[in-house]
Enzyme design. Structure first.
Site, mmCIF file in Angstrom:
data_model
loop_
_atom_site.group_PDB
_atom_site.id
_atom_site.type_symbol
_atom_site.label_atom_id
_atom_site.label_comp_id
_atom_site.label_asym_id
_atom_site.label_seq_id
_atom_site.Cartn_x
_atom_site.Cartn_y
_atom_site.Cartn_z
ATOM 1 N N LYS A 1 0.474 1.380 2.969
ATOM 2 C CA LYS A 1 -0.854 1.922 3.271
ATOM 3 C C LYS A 1 -1.969 1.000 2.800
ATOM 4 O O LYS A 1 -2.991 0.906 3.447
ATOM 5 C CB LYS A 1 -1.018 3.304 2.657
ATOM 6 C CG LYS A 1 -0.938 3.241 1.169
ATOM 7 C CD LYS A 1 -1.268 4.533 0.490
ATOM 8 C CE LYS A 1 -1.026 4.295 -0.970
ATOM 9 N NZ LYS A 1 -1.867 4.991 -1.857
ATOM 10 N N THR A 2 -1.752 0.303 1.680
ATOM 11 C CA THR A 2 -2.793 -0.609 1.217
ATOM 12 C C THR A 2 -2.984 -1.720 2.242
ATOM 13 O O THR A 2 -4.095 -2.138 2.541
ATOM 14 C CB THR A 2 -2.415 -1.214 -0.148
ATOM 15 O OG1 THR A 2 -2.062 -0.149 -1.020
ATOM 16 C CG2 THR A 2 -3.564 -1.983 -0.740
ATOM 17 N N ASP B 1 -8.737 6.517 -0.256
ATOM 18 C CA ASP B 1 -7.311 6.414 -0.575
ATOM 19 C C ASP B 1 -6.895 7.609 -1.433
ATOM 20 O O ASP B 1 -7.740 8.225 -2.086
ATOM 21 C CB ASP B 1 -7.089 5.100 -1.346
ATOM 22 C CG ASP B 1 -5.620 4.720 -1.391
ATOM 23 O OD1 ASP B 1 -4.812 5.384 -0.713
ATOM 24 O OD2 ASP B 1 -5.288 3.761 -2.107
ATOM 25 N N GLU B 2 -5.614 7.912 -1.476
ATOM 26 C CA GLU B 2 -5.094 9.014 -2.312
ATOM 27 C C GLU B 2 -5.866 10.311 -2.040
ATOM 28 O O GLU B 2 -6.262 11.030 -2.958
ATOM 29 C CB GLU B 2 -5.170 8.670 -3.802
ATOM 30 C CG GLU B 2 -4.572 7.335 -4.189
ATOM 31 C CD GLU B 2 -3.047 7.348 -4.228
ATOM 32 O OE1 GLU B 2 -2.425 8.351 -3.774
ATOM 33 O OE2 GLU B 2 -2.466 6.359 -4.718
ATOM 34 N N GLN C 1 2.784 13.447 -2.786
ATOM 35 C CA GLN C 1 2.440 12.736 -4.020
ATOM 36 C C GLN C 1 1.221 13.336 -4.702
ATOM 37 O O GLN C 1 0.588 12.694 -5.532
ATOM 38 C CB GLN C 1 2.185 11.256 -3.711
ATOM 39 C CG GLN C 1 3.430 10.521 -3.294
ATOM 40 C CD GLN C 1 3.179 9.040 -3.112
ATOM 41 O OE1 GLN C 1 2.837 8.331 -4.043
ATOM 42 N NE2 GLN C 1 3.342 8.561 -1.889
ATOM 43 N N ARG D 1 8.787 4.765 -7.065
ATOM 44 C CA ARG D 1 8.167 3.545 -7.582
ATOM 45 C C ARG D 1 9.165 2.390 -7.610
ATOM 46 O O ARG D 1 8.788 1.242 -7.798
ATOM 47 C CB ARG D 1 7.641 3.729 -9.023
ATOM 48 C CG ARG D 1 6.582 4.797 -9.246
ATOM 49 C CD ARG D 1 5.409 4.642 -8.353
ATOM 50 N NE ARG D 1 5.561 5.503 -7.185
ATOM 51 C CZ ARG D 1 4.859 5.352 -6.073
ATOM 52 N NH1 ARG D 1 3.966 4.409 -5.976
ATOM 53 N NH2 ARG D 1 5.053 6.144 -5.048
#
Length: 822
Positions: A59-60, A247-248, A305, A668
DNA sequence: GCTAGTTGTATTTTT
DNA sequence: TACAACTAGC
């Protein structure tokens, strides 16, 4: 680390006339190598776009390519972009990546956290809402101190109020954009509890106002109020930012959601005309009606998340995005580029136990990879030793320390890990935890700076009033504040006229001297007349010079250096470190002011401290781990009561959120995942039996290779404490059925190797100047006998490399290892 | 007003 | 355990 955005207020009025480009013009340069979904997310042009991005789905990459595409195609100037990230570090990284994609600087872009962006706006517009532009930002500890005082004064503790409870209640209200007055309107004043809380809330608000201070939650809420109360101010930002990217998004709370809504509001034609008259260039951004259409919004998130519900994050923000923004496009990214299939399968299996979620399955093309390694220790130290041993093994196999991380649920769990890591001479770093800026001596030094920057901040003044000791006690403090109140003065002004209070000559002198030092420091900060004229900081003293001046004139640094308390030596060193940090800041940000420095310090997040270049293993909480990735990840303390945490049980949605936390931890890992737990854990200094986490059962058994399973650890041998034989109690999620334990026994690897040698205790010893050399035989409390193969390091950091007869290879810090020479 | 010693109490995650 | 708050004695 944090770079001040080079946006220049002088350019504020200049024409960011956009050249509208065609979507196709964004070119292939920024979509090359992307999968079809990623490409769609980069290229889509429209009012609203939701990118549902599973963990590790790039996504980044999508976000940075999207921004670079917008700028490169001339659809937007950099200054028309506002990107919100979760941490300053993520912001800095994103800026770097965009700039390297474009091959040029992209100054004027706002890439920052919610909080940083809001501070920036609020400092600029402070006047409008009756705030000093040098307002102080109160952290949780400051808030707590204020509340503690209020509760004491109101005797509210007798009604069961604690600073912590009031703090969380106030925070929740602010996250819902409910201020004192709103709360008062709906409060049931017949309920004494509620009436008392209202009074606390009211007092708290009043005091922050008087001190020209805002707490973390205010930063967001006040910006929303500002925009709502002053549409002309809001229009400035609505005009400027044409592309908002968040984001997030799953972790946004109601206040943040409202802020985004404000940012994306259109500007009506009549106000555009007004703005145009005042010299604001609106060329190229108005629509047929003459108004400015709402900015385009891109949000990226993954409801699996979402782990900040306790902070007010509302999962509905993302699940109802399409309803909130009709016509929104949704893109789903499910291909994972980070982890092996085994890791993803475990993650998918765990998260699928959360009902009420959109089904989403991560997949990868990289293959199964290795199995997950599991281990059950007898104690937390035993578990830590397993982690340390595996880290060493990986390191010997060529994995760099910085590519490994250890995660845990609570900060308290670091103790055992740290003890073992120190003993094993493992280079590690705890990310977050007790932060540098939370140390008392640093807060003291910072309070001096704050008192200079914001003279109204009574909290900071009271903190330094008697630090270092000047003989000014609570009685004098009360007298000062009483005098201030009676004469309508600020606390600081009262200090200046302390001679009118009729206090003792010594005390009076001390107060006046302190006031003078602060005044002199304040004078150092005034820019030269040329600087004032140019609107720059020209001629003002550097932050480091002001700090050194304050530390010396106040006697703080001398008090620490001359103290006979041995801990003060370390404290003095910490203060020196702070001075060094201000020097770095001055060097990196030559134009920045003291207020800029204070802001930056207030808004550092745990993850910001991460130094990619360091050659150390990182230790952090699962929350801090969000957004990061490592070659090898150790998930520790997978026990009932810890994960899920005891405290989450009573909260609605608690267990589901804890499961997401576990999911975040699993995802992660790139190549290797280790899961571990202990059968007993010290809490209150007492040893308590620990039960395996319910979530462990949710991982398909064929994915895990247990070096020592929970079943093995309970069913074997009779040498362990009786407590460990206790049956799991009724209601324990692990169940009382033997089948549950058998499951692990069956899957346990058949090789009963060295695990019994790993029954590690917390024993520490001071070996002083014990000398060892290669060839010596030693005996270790936990590992038995072994032979030293090599000694490295110097002085107190000498490390013995030992081959134990049964426990294998270990490194030991000679000074503290529980060993003796044979 | 300061210091040392004692007692009591709470322990999730964070911008 | 560990730290904050309270107390007693200087």
């Amino acid at each position: 680390m944090l770079i001040l955005d080079p946006d220049d207020p002088a350019g504020w009025r200049e024409a960011p006339a956009a050249v509208p480009g065609t979507p196709a013009a964004s070119g292939n340069r920024f979509t090359e190598g992307l999968n079809p979904e990623q490409r769609e997310a980069v290229e889509y042009r429209g009012q609203a776009l939701l990118i549902v991005a599973g963990a590790g789905s790039g996504k980044t990459r999508v976000l940075t390519h999207r921004i670079a595409g917008l700028i490169d195609s001339r659809e937007a100037w950099p200054s028309q972009i506002l990107a919100i990230t979760f941490t300053n570090k993520a912001a800095a990284e994103m800026r770097e990546r965009v700039e390297s994609l474009l091959g040029e600087g992209a100054s004027g872009m706002w890439i920052s956290t919610f909080h940083s962006a809001c501070v920036r706006i609020l400092r600029r517009e402070a006047e409008a809402i009756g705030l000093s532009s040098t307002f102080t930002i109160y952290d949780s500890a400051d808030t707590r101190t204020v509340l503690k005082r209020i509760i004491k004064e109101l005797d509210a503790d007798t009604m069961g109020f604690t600073p912590a409870s009031a703090q969380s209640k106030i925070s929740k209200l602010k996250n819902e954009l409910s201020d004192v007055e709103t709360y008062a309107r709906n409060a049931n004043m017949n309920d004494p509890q509620e009436a008392m809380f209202l009074e606390i809330f009211r007092q708290y608000t009043r005091r922050l106002r008087a001190a020209s201070a805002l707490d973390f939650d205010d930063l967001i809420a006040e910006t929303v109020y500002l925009f709502r109360a002053f549409p002309n101010v809001a229009s400035l930002y609505q005009r400027r930012f044409r592309h908002i990217l968040v984001d997030e998004y799953q972790d946004t709370n109601h206040a943040q959601y409202s802020l985004i809504r404000e940012f994306t509001q259109p500007v009506p034609a009549e106000r555009v005309a007004e703005m145009s008259e005042h010299g604001f260039n609106v060329r190229g951004i108005t629509d047929a009606s003459g108004g400015i259409p709402g900015a385009s919004l891109t949000v990226v998130g993954d409801s699996d998340q979402s782990i900040y519900a306790f902070r007010g994050a509302d999962i509905r923000n993302i699940s109802e995005f399409e309803r909130d923004f009709p016509g929104a496009k949704v893109v789903l990214l499910e291909q994972n580029y980070r982890s092996t299939q085994n890791i993803l399968s475990a993650a998918n299996a765990v998260i699928s136990n959360n009902f009420d979620r959109k089904d989403k399955k991560l997949w990868t093309a990289v293959g199964d990879g290795e199995k997950i390694t599991g281990y059950t220790g007898y104690t937390a130290h035993d578990e830590a030793q397993f982690v340390a041993d595996e880290i060493e093994a990986l390191h010997r196999a060529g994995v760099a320390y910085r590519d490994m991380a250890v995660f845990y649920r609570t900060n308290a769990q670091t103790r055992a890990l740290e003890e073992i890591f120190v003993r094993s001479a493992l280079p590690y770093r705890v990310v977050g935890g007790t932060k540098f800026y939370e140390r008392a001596e640093i807060k003291d030094a910072m309070a001096y700076l704050i008192s200079v920057a914001n003279p109204l901040d009574e909290l900071a003044l009271r903190r330094i009033l008697n630090t270092p000791k000047r003989g000014i006690g609570p009685a004098t403090e009360t007298a000062l504040s009483g005098f201030a109140e009676a004469n309508g003065l600020s606390f600081r002004e009262a200090m200046r006229s302390a001679d009118a209070l009729g206090l003792g000559p010594k005390v009076t002198g001390a107060i006046m001297a302190l006031a003078r030092v602060l005044d002199e420091a304040a004078a150092m900060l005034v820019p030269s007349s040329a600087g004032v004229a140019a609107g720059t900081n020209e001629g003002a003293s550097k932050v480091s010079d002001v700090l050194v001046f304050l530390l010396e004139k106040s006697g703080l640094i001398d008090a620490l250096r001359n103290s006979r308390d041995p801990q003060d030596e370390t404290r003095a060193e910490n203060v020196d470190e702070l001075v060094a940090q201000t020097r770095d800041f001055d060097r990196d940000n030559p134009q920045a002011t003291l207020v800029d420095f204070l802001t930056q310090v207030s808004l550092v997040a745990a993850a910001d401290e991460l130094d990619d270049a360091s050659g150390t293993v990182s230790l952090m909480t699962l929350h801090t781990a969000k957004g990061l990735e490592y070659h090898a990840v150790f998930l520790t303390g997978l026990e009932e009561g810890l994960l899920p945490h005891q405290m989450s049980a009573s909260e609605p949605g608690g267990p589901a959120e804890e499961r997401r936390l576990f999911y975040v931890g699993i995802t992660r890992a790139r190549q290797r995942l280790y899961i571990s737990l202990a059968m007993s854990r010290a809490q209150f200094g007492e040893v308590a039996v620990a039960m395996p986490s319910r979530y462990l059962q949710e991982i398909p058994e064929d994915l895990v290779d247990w070096k020592q399973s929970p079943g093995m650890a309970t069913s074997r041998g009779g040498t362990r404490p009786r407590a460990l034989n206790a049956r799991p109690g009724q209601g324990g999620a692990w169940g009382t059925r033997d089948r549950d334990l058998e499951r692990f026994s069956v899957t346990a690897s058949a090789k009963p190797k060295a695990e019994w040698a790993n029954r590690v205790t917390g024993t520490v010893r001071d070996n002083g100047d014990l000398t060892l050399e290669a060839g010596d035989r030693i005996r270790h409390v936990d590992f038995g006998e072994g032979r030293v193969s090599q000694v490295t390091g110097e002085g107190t950091k000498r490390i013995a490399h030992v081959s134990f007869d049964t426990a294998g290879q270990k490194k030991l810090l000679i000074k503290i290892a529980p060993i003796e020479k044979l």
